[in-house]
Enzyme design. Structure first.
Site, PDB file in Angstrom:
ATOM      1  N   GLY A   1      45.186  40.857  34.924  1.00  0.00           N
ATOM      2  CA  GLY A   1      45.119  41.900  35.950  1.00  0.00           C
ATOM      3  C   GLY A   1      46.168  41.685  37.019  1.00  0.00           C
ATOM      4  O   GLY A   1      47.069  40.865  36.866  1.00  0.00           O
ATOM      5  N   ASN A   2      46.067  42.428  38.093  1.00  0.00           N
ATOM      6  CA  ASN A   2      47.005  42.270  39.200  1.00  0.00           C
ATOM      7  C   ASN A   2      46.287  42.507  40.525  1.00  0.00           C
ATOM      8  O   ASN A   2      45.114  42.865  40.545  1.00  0.00           O
ATOM      9  CB  ASN A   2      48.209  43.203  39.032  1.00  0.00           C
TER      10      ASN A   2
END
Ligand code: CTP
Length: 404
Positions: free
Chosen positions: A203-204
């Site tokens: 993810g980020n």
């Protein structure tokens, strides 16, 4: 000044009040008599730290309906009932709140809450149009659960959102004209998550705040908004926008393409993962399952670039205005602007919004600064401000560029 109308949503005004006072604002609450049948005077007095009056015959020597109106920097009415909108539209002044509305010279934000039928009634719609024509900001109501068993348009906007709009109007009184009315807008927001197995993902750090602010401001400026939301922090849902949830880059791509089919403007604010794990284990990967090899990745489609190609190929309206975002840090090969100019050319979009990131800038924070780089070479700096202010600057630019 916080006006409170006599609807069941009056209880949510307490949360609005609390958030306003906690962020340092001095708030005078003016409930109608009917509002006090839902929430007690003591609650508003305790939360605001100020006495609460409903009638002009209280403390007459102070002429409070004139003083409060003259002193206010902003008037927020939440909930604004159908009756209150009607009174305000026609200049009635039979209590402290409506009297104050006539004396206020500051921005006025009215946040409606009523049943769908009442909201849609021609009388209400005419009153709203009249108020808006005089510069009153009548917010779009949210859709969802109403009192009783029904659901639909007419719910009070989320208190967190009301406070966002209030803060925006305090900073920029002209931030919410109805200049995007009639436009169909798609905004993507948040960060995608690319699953490795049923419990893990790549993810980020995108919180989705900027995308949500763009959707919120566009909806309040009159656009018909579809917000394609990937994963975000806990955020208030922008009232008046349709929200479509998408978890992965591939899901987001499908949702954006579908919504973009008849859109006038598409804003890709989402942080879309450029790569995803080449394979997704269908069971939780165990320590003992395999050697700790690097995770093999495969490239995700570039949704923004795909939109631009689809437009060139005639699969999207050729007048569609496409906006990309760039988060850049700058490196030995160039500064943030150099990278952004190259990205604008590479992606072929009409406008690129550049954020300088790193060192705690942009991600998961409240404020943002940046530049707008347009395909025709126009460049405009955006001063540091809240994400709602940044969203306003972006919509101002788009409205100008599309001849609004
Ligand atoms: N974007 C997209 N699809 C992707 C990746 C990005 O649509 N798979 C969009 C983002 O929503 C954003 C813009 O492209 O509007 C910029 O993304 P960014 O990742 O910064 O651009 P890249 O071309 O991937 O450049 P970089 O080499 O910096 O990663």
């Amino acid at each position: 000044m916080l006006g409170v109308g006599g609807g069941i949503a009056a209880y949510k005004a307490c949360e609005v009040l609390r958030r306003l006072t906690e962020s340092g604002h001095h708030v005078q609450v003016l409930p109608t008599e009917a509002a006090l049948r839902f929430v007690g005077k003591a609650t508003f007095e305790a939360l605001s730290g100020n006495p609460v009056h409903t009638q002009v015959f209280e403390d007459v020597f102070e002429v409070p309906h004139v003083r409060i109106g003259q002193e206010a920097d902003l008037v927020v009415v939440a909930p604004a009932t159908a009756d209150l909108l009607a009174k305000a539209a026609h200049g009635r002044a039979d209590d402290m709140l409506t009297g104050t509305l006539l004396t206020a010279r500051c921005p006025v934000l009215m946040v409606p809450a009523m049943h769908t039928e009442m909201w849609e009634h021609a009388a209400t719609q005419d009153n709203v149009a009249l108020l808006r024509s005089r510069g009153v900001v009548v917010a779009e109501p949210a859709s969802g659960r109403l009192t009783g068993k029904d659901t639909g348009k007419g719910r009070l906007a989320d208190p967190a959102e009301i406070v966002e709009l209030a803060r925006l109007l305090l900073a920029r009184p002209d931030a919410l004209p109805r200049d995007l009315a009639g436009l169909r807008v798609v905004v993507s927001a948040g960060g995608t998550r690319e699953p490795l197995d049923p419990v893990r993902y790549l993810g980020n750090r995108s919180s989705g705040k900027q995308g949500y602010a763009l959707a919120r401001v566009a909806a309040q400026r009159g656009a018909q908004v579809t917000l394609v939301s990937a994963h975000t922090a806990a955020l208030a849902e922008p009232a008046g926008a349709e929200i479509v949830h998408a978890g992965t880059a591939l899901e987001l791509r499908d949702a954006v393409h579908k919504a973009a089919a008849d859109a006038d403007i598409v804003v890709m604010a989402a942080a879309v993962a450029d790569f995803r794990p080449a394979s997704r284990a269908d069971h939780k990967i165990k320590k003992s399952d395999r050697d700790p090899d690097p995770v093999a990745l495969t490239r995700n489609p570039d949704v923004l670039a795909e939109l631009v190609s689809a437009r060139s190929a005639g699969k999207l309206p050729d007048t569609q205005y496409i906006v990309g975002f760039a988060a850049e840090t700058g490196d030995e090969s160039g500064d943030v602007l150099t990278h952004a100019r190259a990205k604008l050319a590479r992606k072929g979009c009409d406008l690129l919004v550049l954020n300088a990131v790193g060192d705690g800038k942009a991600f998961e924070v409240e404020d943002n600064a940046g530049w707008l780089l347009a395909a025709d070479g126009t460049e405009r700096a955006i001063a540091l401000g809240s994400k709602a202010q940044m969203a306003t600057a972006i919509w101002d630019f788009i409205a100008e560029s599309t001849g609004r």
